[in-house]
Write a protein that holds these residues in place. Structure first.
Motif, PDB file in Angstrom:
ATOM      1  N   ALA A  79       0.842  -1.200   0.000  1.00  0.00           N
ATOM      2  CA  ALA A  79       0.000   0.000   0.000  1.00  0.00           C
ATOM      3  C   ALA A  79       0.876   1.248   0.000  1.00  0.00           C
ATOM      4  CB  ALA A  79      -0.918   0.021   1.227  1.00  0.00           C
ATOM      5  N   TYR A  80       0.288   2.341  -0.457  1.00  0.00           N
ATOM      6  CA  TYR A  80       0.956   3.635  -0.324  1.00  0.00           C
ATOM      7  C   TYR A  80      -0.040   4.672   0.157  1.00  0.00           C
ATOM      8  CZ  TYR A  80      -0.820   5.313  -4.954  1.00  0.00           C
ATOM      9  OH  TYR A  80      -1.600   5.716  -6.017  1.00  0.00           O
ATOM     10  N   VAL A  81       0.491   5.703   0.814  1.00  0.00           N
ATOM     11  CA  VAL A  81      -0.300   6.850   1.254  1.00  0.00           C
ATOM     12  C   VAL A  81       0.285   8.062   0.565  1.00  0.00           C
ATOM     13  CG1 VAL A  81      -1.174   8.184   3.208  1.00  0.00           C
ATOM     14  CG2 VAL A  81      -0.583   5.765   3.511  1.00  0.00           C
ATOM     15  N   VAL A  82      -0.540   8.827  -0.130  1.00  0.00           N
ATOM     16  CA  VAL A  82      -0.039   9.985  -0.875  1.00  0.00           C
ATOM     17  C   VAL A  82      -0.885  11.215  -0.577  1.00  0.00           C
ATOM     18  CG1 VAL A  82      -1.429   9.513  -2.945  1.00  0.00           C
ATOM     19  CG2 VAL A  82       0.695  10.819  -3.150  1.00  0.00           C
ATOM     20  N   PRO A 144       6.681  -8.100   3.807  1.00  0.00           N
ATOM     21  CA  PRO A 144       8.039  -8.632   3.643  1.00  0.00           C
ATOM     22  C   PRO A 144       8.118  -9.923   2.846  1.00  0.00           C
ATOM     23  CG  PRO A 144       7.776  -7.769   5.859  1.00  0.00           C
ATOM     24  CD  PRO A 144       6.421  -7.690   5.199  1.00  0.00           C
ATOM     25  N   GLU A 145       7.214 -10.865   3.084  1.00  0.00           N
ATOM     26  CA  GLU A 145       7.279 -12.140   2.381  1.00  0.00           C
ATOM     27  C   GLU A 145       6.800 -12.047   0.936  1.00  0.00           C
ATOM     28  OE1 GLU A 145       3.254 -14.552   3.386  1.00  0.00           O
ATOM     29  OE2 GLU A 145       4.569 -14.194   5.119  1.00  0.00           O
ATOM     30  N   ALA A 146       6.212 -10.895   0.571  1.00  0.00           N
ATOM     31  CA  ALA A 146       5.729 -10.695  -0.802  1.00  0.00           C
ATOM     32  C   ALA A 146       6.670  -9.821  -1.611  1.00  0.00           C
ATOM     33  CB  ALA A 146       4.331 -10.096  -0.785  1.00  0.00           C
ATOM     34  N   GLN A 147       7.782  -9.408  -1.019  1.00  0.00           N
ATOM     35  CA  GLN A 147       8.719  -8.563  -1.744  1.00  0.00           C
ATOM     36  C   GLN A 147       9.392  -9.344  -2.866  1.00  0.00           C
ATOM     37  OE1 GLN A 147      11.375  -6.776   1.124  1.00  0.00           O
ATOM     38  NE2 GLN A 147       9.748  -5.609   2.108  1.00  0.00           N
ATOM     39  N   GLY A 148       9.739  -8.620  -3.933  1.00  0.00           N
ATOM     40  CA  GLY A 148      10.353  -9.264  -5.092  1.00  0.00           C
ATOM     41  C   GLY A 148       9.354  -9.789  -6.101  1.00  0.00           C
ATOM     42  N   LYS A 149       8.077  -9.528  -5.879  1.00  0.00           N
ATOM     43  CA  LYS A 149       7.031  -9.999  -6.781  1.00  0.00           C
ATOM     44  C   LYS A 149       6.445  -8.872  -7.644  1.00  0.00           C
ATOM     45  CE  LYS A 149       5.674 -13.852  -3.777  1.00  0.00           C
ATOM     46  NZ  LYS A 149       4.565 -14.524  -3.043  1.00  0.00           N
ATOM     47  N   GLY A 150       7.077  -7.711  -7.613  1.00  0.00           N
ATOM     48  CA  GLY A 150       6.617  -6.607  -8.443  1.00  0.00           C
ATOM     49  C   GLY A 150       5.515  -5.772  -7.842  1.00  0.00           C
ATOM     50  N   ILE A 151       5.201  -5.988  -6.563  1.00  0.00           N
ATOM     51  CA  ILE A 151       4.098  -5.260  -5.944  1.00  0.00           C
ATOM     52  C   ILE A 151       4.468  -3.797  -5.724  1.00  0.00           C
ATOM     53  CG2 ILE A 151       2.678  -5.095  -3.861  1.00  0.00           C
ATOM     54  CD1 ILE A 151       2.900  -8.184  -3.720  1.00  0.00           C
ATOM     55  N   GLY A 152       5.692  -3.544  -5.249  1.00  0.00           N
ATOM     56  CA  GLY A 152       6.133  -2.172  -5.077  1.00  0.00           C
ATOM     57  C   GLY A 152       6.149  -1.412  -6.389  1.00  0.00           C
ATOM     58  N   GLY A 153       6.607  -2.078  -7.454  1.00  0.00           N
ATOM     59  CA  GLY A 153       6.623  -1.445  -8.768  1.00  0.00           C
ATOM     60  C   GLY A 153       5.233  -1.142  -9.276  1.00  0.00           C
ATOM     61  N   THR A 154       4.290  -2.038  -8.996  1.00  0.00           N
ATOM     62  CA  THR A 154       2.907  -1.816  -9.407  1.00  0.00           C
ATOM     63  C   THR A 154       2.312  -0.609  -8.687  1.00  0.00           C
ATOM     64  OG1 THR A 154       2.540  -4.154  -9.901  1.00  0.00           O
ATOM     65  CG2 THR A 154       0.590  -2.827  -9.440  1.00  0.00           C
ATOM     66  N   LEU A 155       2.585  -0.498  -7.396  1.00  0.00           N
ATOM     67  CA  LEU A 155       2.093   0.648  -6.629  1.00  0.00           C
ATOM     68  C   LEU A 155       2.694   1.950  -7.140  1.00  0.00           C
ATOM     69  CD1 LEU A 155       2.241  -0.861  -3.029  1.00  0.00           C
ATOM     70  CD2 LEU A 155       0.166  -0.092  -4.201  1.00  0.00           C
ATOM     71  N   LEU A 156       3.999   1.943  -7.395  1.00  0.00           N
ATOM     72  CA  LEU A 156       4.655   3.164  -7.850  1.00  0.00           C
ATOM     73  C   LEU A 156       4.161   3.562  -9.237  1.00  0.00           C
ATOM     74  CD1 LEU A 156       6.715   5.256  -6.954  1.00  0.00           C
ATOM     75  CD2 LEU A 156       8.482   3.919  -8.110  1.00  0.00           C
ATOM     76  N   LEU A 157       3.956   2.582 -10.106  1.00  0.00           N
ATOM     77  CA  LEU A 157       3.435   2.867 -11.443  1.00  0.00           C
ATOM     78  C   LEU A 157       2.036   3.461 -11.358  1.00  0.00           C
ATOM     79  CD1 LEU A 157       3.931   2.674 -14.496  1.00  0.00           C
ATOM     80  CD2 LEU A 157       2.942   0.375 -14.430  1.00  0.00           C
ATOM     81  N   HIS A 158       1.223   2.939 -10.460  1.00  0.00           N
ATOM     82  CA  HIS A 158      -0.125   3.477 -10.254  1.00  0.00           C
ATOM     83  C   HIS A 158      -0.053   4.939  -9.824  1.00  0.00           C
ATOM     84  CE1 HIS A 158      -4.041   4.116  -8.285  1.00  0.00           C
ATOM     85  NE2 HIS A 158      -4.492   3.132  -9.037  1.00  0.00           N
ATOM     86  N   LEU A 159       0.882   5.250  -8.928  1.00  0.00           N
ATOM     87  CA  LEU A 159       1.038   6.624  -8.464  1.00  0.00           C
ATOM     88  C   LEU A 159       1.550   7.530  -9.577  1.00  0.00           C
ATOM     89  CD1 LEU A 159       1.109   8.801  -6.293  1.00  0.00           C
ATOM     90  CD2 LEU A 159       3.337   7.919  -5.571  1.00  0.00           C
ATOM     91  N   LEU A 160       2.488   7.052 -10.373  1.00  0.00           N
ATOM     92  CA  LEU A 160       3.006   7.842 -11.490  1.00  0.00           C
ATOM     93  C   LEU A 160       1.897   8.186 -12.482  1.00  0.00           C
ATOM     94  CD1 LEU A 160       6.372   5.968 -12.116  1.00  0.00           C
ATOM     95  CD2 LEU A 160       6.133   8.335 -11.330  1.00  0.00           C
ATOM     96  N   HIS A 161       1.047   7.218 -12.774  1.00  0.00           N
ATOM     97  CA  HIS A 161      -0.075   7.472 -13.676  1.00  0.00           C
ATOM     98  C   HIS A 161      -1.022   8.514 -13.088  1.00  0.00           C
ATOM     99  CE1 HIS A 161       0.350   3.356 -15.910  1.00  0.00           C
ATOM    100  NE2 HIS A 161       1.189   4.272 -16.345  1.00  0.00           N
ATOM    101  N   ALA A 162      -1.272   8.423 -11.775  1.00  0.00           N
ATOM    102  CA  ALA A 162      -2.182   9.374 -11.123  1.00  0.00           C
ATOM    103  C   ALA A 162      -1.604  10.784 -11.163  1.00  0.00           C
ATOM    104  CB  ALA A 162      -2.437   8.943  -9.685  1.00  0.00           C
TER     105      ALA A 162
END
Length: 210
Positions: A79-82, A144-162
């Motif tokens: 998740a992210y908070v912006v 932590p156990e889900a890191q390396g699966k592209g989740i952080g990149g997906t969140l950041l891409l979503h924010l960049l689009h917004a």
């Protein structure tokens, strides 16, 4: 990312999921360790951290902020908070007044020293902010156990689009205390805007310009 992952805004009912996720994601974060203590071995440190995360969640619904998460079925994986740029000063004033009511219980759960450090951190990071309207990424975390699966990149891409779709915003500002994160943000279009520190904790202010 493919199904069963989905990206969606969090609702007020998602608070326990958010607090639990961010507690685990930031357990070894240099800033959180410095301000709150080691939440994995110290109950008081864990209580202080969860109180702060609860405050962040509640305040997002009062201020001009948004929480977006990546879910696997009903499990929150990241998740992210912006904070979004607002054209309405009245909205910010009303939100600030409502927030005062949330500060009172926080004062009873977090002692003065951590609150003083949080205020100092906010002064340092906000002083690095550009003068033009922009999104401010308050925090972003992945299970932590889900890191390396592209989740952080997906969140950041979503924010960049917004941010790119927001005509008022001129970009995104964020702060990280993990030096290894700097290269990852650079890879995603951010520049190192300023390097500072909170006492012995380094702070890297990253900026994405549209």
């Amino acid at each position: 990312m493919t199904a069963p992952y989905r990206t969606a805004k969090l609702t007020k009912n998602d608070k326990p999921l958010f607090v639990g996720l961010m507690s685990r994601a930031f357990a070894r974060d240099p800033l959180f360790l410095y301000i709150f203590g080691d939440s994995e071995v110290d109950r008081k440190a864990n209580s202080r951290m969860t109180a702060f995360l609860s405050f962040i969640f509640d305040s997002s619904f009062m201020l001009h902020e948004e929480i977006v998460g990546v879910f696997e079925h009903e499990r929150l994986l990241g998740a992210y908070v912006v904070e979004k740029p607002s054209a309405s000063k009245l909205m910010n004033v009303i939100g600030g007044l409502l927030l005062i009511g949330r500060l009172v219980p926080l004062l009873f759960r977090i002692s003065s020293p951590p609150l003083g450090l949080l205020n100092a951190y906010m002064r340092i990071t906000r002083s690095a902010a550009p003068s033009v309207p922009h999104h401010y990424l308050i925090m972003i975390g992945v299970e932590p156990e889900a890191q390396g699966k592209g989740i952080g990149g997906t969140l950041l891409l979503h924010l960049l689009h917004a941010a790119n779709a927001d005509q008022l915003s001129q970009g995104i500002l964020l702060d990280t205390e993990n030096k290894e994160n700097v290269a990852w943000y650079r890879k995603n279009g951010f520049l190192l805007h300023r390097e500072t520190q909170l006492h012995d904790v380094p702070v890297y202010c990253m900026l994405y310009r549209k």
